[in-house]
Design an enzyme around this catalytic site. Structure first.
Site, PDB file in Angstrom:
ATOM      1  N   ASP A 136      -6.898   8.907 -13.007  1.00 60.83           N
ATOM      2  CA  ASP A 136      -8.017   8.846 -12.055  1.00 60.83           C
ATOM      3  C   ASP A 136      -8.900  10.080 -12.266  1.00 60.83           C
ATOM      4  OD1 ASP A 136      -8.236   6.960  -9.270  1.00 60.83           O
ATOM      5  OD2 ASP A 136      -9.568   8.694  -9.389  1.00 60.83           O
ATOM      6  N   ASP A 158     -12.023  11.273 -16.721  1.00 60.86           N
ATOM      7  CA  ASP A 158     -13.255  10.569 -16.348  1.00 60.86           C
ATOM      8  C   ASP A 158     -13.476   9.453 -17.364  1.00 60.86           C
ATOM      9  OD1 ASP A 158     -15.752   9.609 -15.809  1.00 60.86           O
ATOM     10  OD2 ASP A 158     -16.707  11.585 -15.667  1.00 60.86           O
ATOM     11  N   ASN A 173      -7.922  -0.900 -13.798  1.00 62.35           N
ATOM     12  CA  ASN A 173      -8.225  -1.104 -12.368  1.00 62.35           C
ATOM     13  C   ASN A 173      -9.386  -0.253 -11.869  1.00 62.35           C
ATOM     14  OD1 ASN A 173      -7.498  -1.584  -9.359  1.00 62.35           O
ATOM     15  ND2 ASN A 173      -7.319   0.639  -9.627  1.00 62.35           N
ATOM     16  N   TYR A 199     -22.618  -4.529 -10.557  1.00 65.07           N
ATOM     17  CA  TYR A 199     -21.191  -4.794 -10.301  1.00 65.07           C
ATOM     18  C   TYR A 199     -20.824  -6.222 -10.701  1.00 65.07           C
ATOM     19  CZ  TYR A 199     -16.767  -4.882  -7.667  1.00 65.07           C
ATOM     20  OH  TYR A 199     -15.446  -4.992  -7.297  1.00 65.07           O
ATOM     21  N   LYS A 241     -18.265  -7.266 -13.747  1.00 67.47           N
ATOM     22  CA  LYS A 241     -17.022  -8.014 -13.499  1.00 67.47           C
ATOM     23  C   LYS A 241     -17.039  -9.360 -14.243  1.00 67.47           C
ATOM     24  CE  LYS A 241     -14.963  -4.986 -10.847  1.00 67.47           C
ATOM     25  NZ  LYS A 241     -13.749  -4.286 -11.306  1.00 67.47           N
ATOM     26  N   THR A 264      -9.868  -1.146   1.323  1.00 73.93           N
ATOM     27  CA  THR A 264      -9.632   0.085   0.544  1.00 73.93           C
ATOM     28  C   THR A 264     -10.785   1.053   0.828  1.00 73.93           C
ATOM     29  OG1 THR A 264     -10.976  -0.507  -1.385  1.00 73.93           O
ATOM     30  CG2 THR A 264      -8.711  -1.349  -1.371  1.00 73.93           C
TER      31      THR A 264
HETATM   32  N1  LIG Z   1     -11.682  -3.440  -2.512  1.00 74.67           N
HETATM   33  C1  LIG Z   1     -12.147  -4.667  -2.786  1.00 74.67           C
HETATM   34  O1  LIG Z   1     -12.536  -5.430  -1.883  1.00 74.67           O
HETATM   35  C2  LIG Z   1     -12.218  -5.136  -4.217  1.00 74.67           C
HETATM   36  C3  LIG Z   1     -12.554  -6.479  -4.438  1.00 74.67           C
HETATM   37  C4  LIG Z   1     -12.607  -6.949  -5.736  1.00 74.67           C
HETATM   38  C5  LIG Z   1     -12.325  -6.111  -6.795  1.00 74.67           C
HETATM   39  N2  LIG Z   1     -12.017  -4.811  -6.560  1.00 74.67           N
HETATM   40  C6  LIG Z   1     -11.766  -3.980  -7.726  1.00 74.67           C
HETATM   41  O2  LIG Z   1     -10.502  -3.360  -7.596  1.00 74.67           O
HETATM   42  C7  LIG Z   1     -10.512  -2.119  -8.302  1.00 74.67           C
HETATM   43  C8  LIG Z   1      -9.984  -1.032  -7.401  1.00 74.67           C
HETATM   44  O3  LIG Z   1     -10.874  -0.917  -6.289  1.00 74.67           O
HETATM   45  P1  LIG Z   1     -10.477  -0.271  -4.880  1.00 74.67           P
HETATM   46  O4  LIG Z   1     -10.977  -1.180  -3.834  1.00 74.67           O
HETATM   47  O5  LIG Z   1      -9.067   0.173  -4.888  1.00 74.67           O
HETATM   48  O6  LIG Z   1     -11.460   0.967  -4.898  1.00 74.67           O
HETATM   49  P2  LIG Z   1     -11.203   2.521  -4.665  1.00 74.67           P
HETATM   50  O7  LIG Z   1     -12.553   3.117  -4.570  1.00 74.67           O
HETATM   51  O8  LIG Z   1     -10.237   2.729  -3.567  1.00 74.67           O
HETATM   52  O9  LIG Z   1     -10.490   2.953  -6.035  1.00 74.67           O
HETATM   53  C9  LIG Z   1     -11.170   3.057  -7.249  1.00 74.67           C
HETATM   54  C10 LIG Z   1     -10.583   4.228  -8.008  1.00 74.67           C
HETATM   55  O10 LIG Z   1     -11.249   4.316  -9.271  1.00 74.67           O
HETATM   56  C11 LIG Z   1     -11.449   5.693  -9.543  1.00 74.67           C
HETATM   57  N3  LIG Z   1     -12.555   5.912 -10.467  1.00 74.67           N
HETATM   58  C12 LIG Z   1     -13.874   5.660 -10.233  1.00 74.67           C
HETATM   59  N4  LIG Z   1     -14.609   6.087 -11.270  1.00 74.67           N
HETATM   60  C13 LIG Z   1     -13.745   6.599 -12.185  1.00 74.67           C
HETATM   61  C14 LIG Z   1     -13.916   7.214 -13.449  1.00 74.67           C
HETATM   62  N5  LIG Z   1     -15.122   7.427 -13.968  1.00 74.67           N
HETATM   63  N6  LIG Z   1     -12.820   7.620 -14.108  1.00 74.67           N
HETATM   64  C15 LIG Z   1     -11.576   7.444 -13.567  1.00 74.67           C
HETATM   65  N7  LIG Z   1     -11.367   6.891 -12.360  1.00 74.67           N
HETATM   66  C16 LIG Z   1     -12.437   6.477 -11.676  1.00 74.67           C
HETATM   67  C17 LIG Z   1     -11.771   6.298  -8.180  1.00 74.67           C
HETATM   68  O11 LIG Z   1     -11.611   7.705  -8.163  1.00 74.67           O
HETATM   69  C18 LIG Z   1     -10.809   5.555  -7.275  1.00 74.67           C
HETATM   70  O12 LIG Z   1      -9.590   6.250  -7.102  1.00 74.67           O
HETATM   71  C19 LIG Z   1     -11.950  -1.908  -8.758  1.00 74.67           C
HETATM   72  O13 LIG Z   1     -12.093  -2.295 -10.100  1.00 74.67           O
HETATM   73  C20 LIG Z   1     -12.724  -2.824  -7.856  1.00 74.67           C
HETATM   74  O14 LIG Z   1     -13.945  -3.224  -8.417  1.00 74.67           O
HETATM   75  C21 LIG Z   1     -11.952  -4.302  -5.297  1.00 74.67           C
END
Ligand SMILES: NC(=O)c1ccc[n+]([C@@H]2O[C@H](COP(=O)([O-])OP(=O)(O)OC[C@H]3O[C@@H](n4cnc5c(N)ncnc54)[C@H](O)[C@@H]3O)[C@@H](O)[C@H]2O)c1
Length: 251
Positions: A37, A61, A88, A153, A157, A188
Site C-alpha cells: 500500500d 506507490d 485490489n 473509474y 474498471k 469502506t
Molecule cells: N468500496 C466499494 O464500494 C467498491 C466497489 C467496487 C469496487 N471497489 C474496488 O475495490 C478496491 C478496494 O477499494 P476499497 O473500497 O477498499 O477502497 P479503500 O480506499 O479503502 O482502499 C484502497 C487502497 O488502495 C490504496 N492505494 C491507492 N492508491 C495507491 C497507490 N498509488 N499505490 C498503492 N496503493 C494505493 C489506498 O491507500 C487504500 O489503502 C478498489 O479497486 C475499488 O475500486 C470498491
C-alpha cells in the site's frame, strides 16, 4: 474449506477496507501474505492488528512503474514464492467529465488499470515456471454499468475486466488463472461519504435487489474462492458480488 496452506499471496491496497479483509481471509486460509500500500500509516495499523505478526508489509506507490514491477520479485525474495496476486488497490474520483482533468484521468487509469497490468506482467513468468499461479483483479460493477461522474473509474474498471480475459487467453494453458471480482457498493473508506447521506443510502437500497450494501468480508469470500483450488475450471471470468445490482432494473 478452501486452503492456501504453503502458498504466498500479494495483496495491493491492503491497508484499505476491501484489501485488508482479503489479506486477512487469505491468511486465515493458510497463505503467507505480503501487504502492499502507498499509505504507510494505515499499513502500520493493519500490521499491528495482524493475528500472528507473520506478514510482509511493503510501502509502494503503484503509479511508479519501476517500483511496481519490482514488487513481485521482492515478495518472492522475502517469502520464497508468489502463488496468488490480488490486484485490489484503487482510486476513484467523482467529478463531471468537464471538470475531470487529463492528469486526474491518468492517475485513476495508472492505479486502477496500469498497475494491475505491470504487476501481472512481473508475476506471470514465475507462475508459468512453477506451473501454477492465480491472479484476481478487483474490478467493480462500474466496469460493466456506467455511473454518472465517474468516467475515468468506469473506464479503468471496464479495462480491468478486459485485461482479465486477455491474460487468460494468453496464459491459461501455461498454468495461470486470471479472474476478477466486481463488487457493488461496499462500506469502506472509499465510500464512507455515501453512508453519511440518507439520500445516497436510500438510493443504494433501491438499486440493489438485496436492499443493502456489502461489508468487506463479503468480497473477500469470492476472492478466496478464485484464489484457491475450488475454482480450477474458472478462468477469464468476472464474478459480480453486487447484491444483484447488475442483474437488471426493477420498476
Ligand atoms: N468500496 C466499494 O464500494 C467498491 C466497489 C467496487 C469496487 N471497489 C474496488 O475495490 C478496491 C478496494 O477499494 P476499497 O473500497 O477498499 O477502497 P479503500 O480506499 O479503502 O482502499 C484502497 C487502497 O488502495 C490504496 N492505494 C491507492 N492508491 C495507491 C497507490 N498509488 N499505490 C498503492 N496503493 C494505493 C489506498 O491507500 C487504500 O489503502 C478498489 O479497486 C475499488 O475500486 C470498491
Amino acid at each position: 474449506m478452501t486452503t492456501l496452506a504453503g502458498q504466498v499471496a500479494l495483496v495491493t491496497g491492503a491497508a484499505g477496507g476491501i484489501g485488508r479483509a482479503i489479506a486477512r481471509t487469505l491468511h486465515g486460509a493458510g497463505a503467507r501474505v505480503a501487504l502492499a500500500d502507498v499509505d504507510k500509516q494505515a499499513l502500520d495499523v493493519v500490521v499491528q492488528e495482524w493475528p500472528d505478526g507473520d506478514v510482509l508489509p511493503v510501502v509502494v506507490d503503484l503509479t511508479d512503474d519501476d517500483d511496481t514491477a519490482a514488487l513481485p520479485g521482492r515478495v518472492r525474495a522475502e517469502l520464497g514464492g508468489l502463488d496468488v496476486l490480488i490486484n485490489n488497490a484503487g482510486v476513484r474520483q467523482i467529478l463531471p467529465l468537464l471538470e475531470l482533468t487529463p492528469s486526474d484521468w491518468r492517475r485513476t487509469l495508472d492505479v486502477d488499470l496500469t498497475a494491475p497490468f505491470v504487476l501481472s506482467r512481473a508475476a506471470i513468468p514465475s507462475m508459468v515456471e512453477q506451473g501454477r499461479g492465480k491472479i484476481v483483479n478487483i474490478a467493480s460493477m462500474a466496469g460493466a454499468l456506467a455511473f454518472q461522474n465517474r468516467a475515468a473509474y468506469c473506464t479503468a474498471k471496464a479495462g480491468l475486466i478486459m485485461l482479465t480475459k486477455t491474460i487468460t487467453l494468453e496464459y491459461a494453458a501455461k498454468g495461470v488463472w486470471c479472474n476478477a471480482v466486481a463488487p457493488g457498493v461496499v462500506e469502506t473508506p472509499m465510500t464512507s461519504s455515501y453512508f453519511r447521506s440518507e439520500q445516497m443510502a436510500a438510493s443504494i437500497r433501491a438499486n440493489a435487489p438485496m436492499e443493502r450494501w456489502a461489508q468487506p468480508d463479503e468480497i473477500a469470500g469470492p476472492v478466496l474462492f478464485l484464489s484457491g483450488p475450488d475454482s480450477d475450471y474458472v478462468n477469464g471470468t468476472t464474478l459480480f458480488a453486487d447484491g444483484g445490482w447488475t442483474a437488471g432494473k426493477g420498476y
